[in-house]
Design a protein around this motif. Sequence first.
Motif, mmCIF file in Angstrom:
data_model
loop_
_atom_site.group_PDB
_atom_site.id
_atom_site.type_symbol
_atom_site.label_atom_id
_atom_site.label_comp_id
_atom_site.label_asym_id
_atom_site.label_seq_id
_atom_site.Cartn_x
_atom_site.Cartn_y
_atom_site.Cartn_z
ATOM 1 N N LEU A 224 0.828 -1.198 0.000
ATOM 2 C CA LEU A 224 0.000 0.000 0.000
ATOM 3 C C LEU A 224 0.873 1.264 0.000
ATOM 4 C CD1 LEU A 224 -2.895 -0.909 2.414
ATOM 5 C CD2 LEU A 224 -2.982 -0.641 -0.028
ATOM 6 N N ASP A 225 1.994 1.201 0.618
ATOM 7 C CA ASP A 225 2.888 2.348 0.638
ATOM 8 C C ASP A 225 3.491 2.584 -0.756
ATOM 9 O OD1 ASP A 225 2.537 2.928 3.257
ATOM 10 O OD2 ASP A 225 4.201 1.651 3.924
ATOM 11 N N GLN A 226 3.715 1.572 -1.488
ATOM 12 C CA GLN A 226 4.336 1.713 -2.798
ATOM 13 C C GLN A 226 3.278 1.889 -3.900
ATOM 14 O OE1 GLN A 226 6.668 -1.761 -3.370
ATOM 15 N NE2 GLN A 226 8.269 -1.091 -1.967
ATOM 16 N N PHE A 227 2.045 1.956 -3.549
ATOM 17 C CA PHE A 227 0.968 2.072 -4.529
ATOM 18 C C PHE A 227 1.074 3.387 -5.276
ATOM 19 C CE2 PHE A 227 -3.405 3.223 -5.700
ATOM 20 C CZ PHE A 227 -3.704 2.139 -6.497
ATOM 21 N N SER A 228 0.904 3.247 -6.618
ATOM 22 C CA SER A 228 0.996 4.437 -7.455
ATOM 23 C C SER A 228 -0.230 4.438 -8.350
ATOM 24 C CB SER A 228 2.276 4.363 -8.265
ATOM 25 O OG SER A 228 2.222 5.250 -9.318
ATOM 26 N N PHE A 229 -0.898 5.626 -8.349
ATOM 27 C CA PHE A 229 -2.098 5.745 -9.158
ATOM 28 C C PHE A 229 -1.765 5.731 -10.641
ATOM 29 C CE2 PHE A 229 -4.071 7.431 -5.281
ATOM 30 C CZ PHE A 229 -5.195 6.645 -5.263
#
Length: 166
Positions: free
Chosen positions: A5-10
């Motif tokens: 979730l921290d590395q999630f990129s839109f």
Amino acid sequence: MEKLLDQFSFGLFFWQLIILVIIIFILGKFAWKPIINALEEREDGINNALQAAEKAKLEMARLTNENEQLLKEARAERDEILKEAKSLKDKIVAEAKNEAQESGRKILEQAKKEIEDQKNKALAEVKNQVSSLSLDIARKVLTKEFENQGTQQAFVSDLLKDVKLS
């Protein structure tokens, strides 16, 4: 999971979603329809094969029934032919028996007639011999009559006592 979730990129998510939609669209347009069509064709082929098998089964049952019916008819016809042959045989035997009886009766009548004819011929011959003997006796009587009248009458009386006519 937090790390994800921290590395999630839109941005990355957006492009992945677009690529996924394009892949789904391309697969839907070029792959799924042929795959679905092939599956439907296979399903139809299996259904047709099952229907053909059912038709073949029904046809076999019908043919079996027809064969049984033909066998029954053939047996009935065979029995009728045998019955007619037996009847014809009995009729021929009866006719032959009647003809043999009639022939035997005719032969018996002919034999009786022949016996009667032979008997009549024998009686006629006996009568001829009796008349011949009578003539001989008459000649002897006449010969003796000229010799002795009394002896001749006694002799004729004796001869007539011995001769019996039927």
